[in-house]
Write a protein that holds these residues in place. Structure first.
Motif, short mmCIF file in Angstrom:
data_model
loop_
_atom_site.label_atom_id
_atom_site.label_comp_id
_atom_site.label_asym_id
_atom_site.label_seq_id
_atom_site.Cartn_x
_atom_site.Cartn_y
_atom_site.Cartn_z
N LYS A 59 6.20 72.65 -63.72
CA LYS A 59 5.95 71.56 -64.65
C LYS A 59 7.20 71.30 -65.50
O LYS A 59 7.89 72.24 -65.91
CB LYS A 59 4.77 71.93 -65.55
N ASN A 60 7.47 70.02 -65.76
CA ASN A 60 8.59 69.58 -66.60
C ASN A 60 9.96 69.83 -65.96
O ASN A 60 10.95 69.97 -66.67
CB ASN A 60 8.54 70.19 -68.00
N THR A 61 10.01 69.92 -64.64
CA THR A 61 11.29 69.99 -63.95
C THR A 61 11.40 68.76 -63.06
O THR A 61 10.41 68.21 -62.61
CB THR A 61 11.41 71.26 -63.07
N TYR A 96 15.64 74.12 -67.52
CA TYR A 96 15.11 72.83 -67.93
C TYR A 96 14.64 72.84 -69.38
O TYR A 96 14.31 71.79 -69.92
CB TYR A 96 13.98 72.39 -66.99
#
Length: 82
Positions: free
Chosen positions: A17-19, A73
């Motif tokens: 998540k969030n990459t 990230y």
């Protein structure tokens, strides 16, 4: 002022998540070899206080890309590839 000669894609190692895929601009010729690219990327991340960012380098039809560790990230770097 130096002119950027190469934009390289950085892809997350696992894609948590969030990459996302991001690009970084490096002052290297388009025909730079893997060692020069690895050194330039290591320096790029080091000046941003990010260590051990690069997991691997590889190529595809679009050229070189860097596989980076997902934990980097958490910091700001590169430009998201849309």
């Amino acid at each position: 002022m130096k002119r950027t000669a190469l934009a390289i894609r950085c892809v997350p190692r696992y894609g948590y998540k969030n990459t996302e895929v991001r690009t970084v601009d490096l002052d290297l010729p388009h025909d730079a070899d893997e060692l020069a690219l690895r050194q330039a990327l290591t320096f790029y991340f080091a000046v941003r206080g990010i260590s051990d960012a690069i997991y691997d380098l590889d190529t595809d039809d679009s050229g070189y890309f860097a596989v980076v560790n997902d934990d980097i990230y958490a910091q700001a770097w590169g430009t998201p590839l849309l």
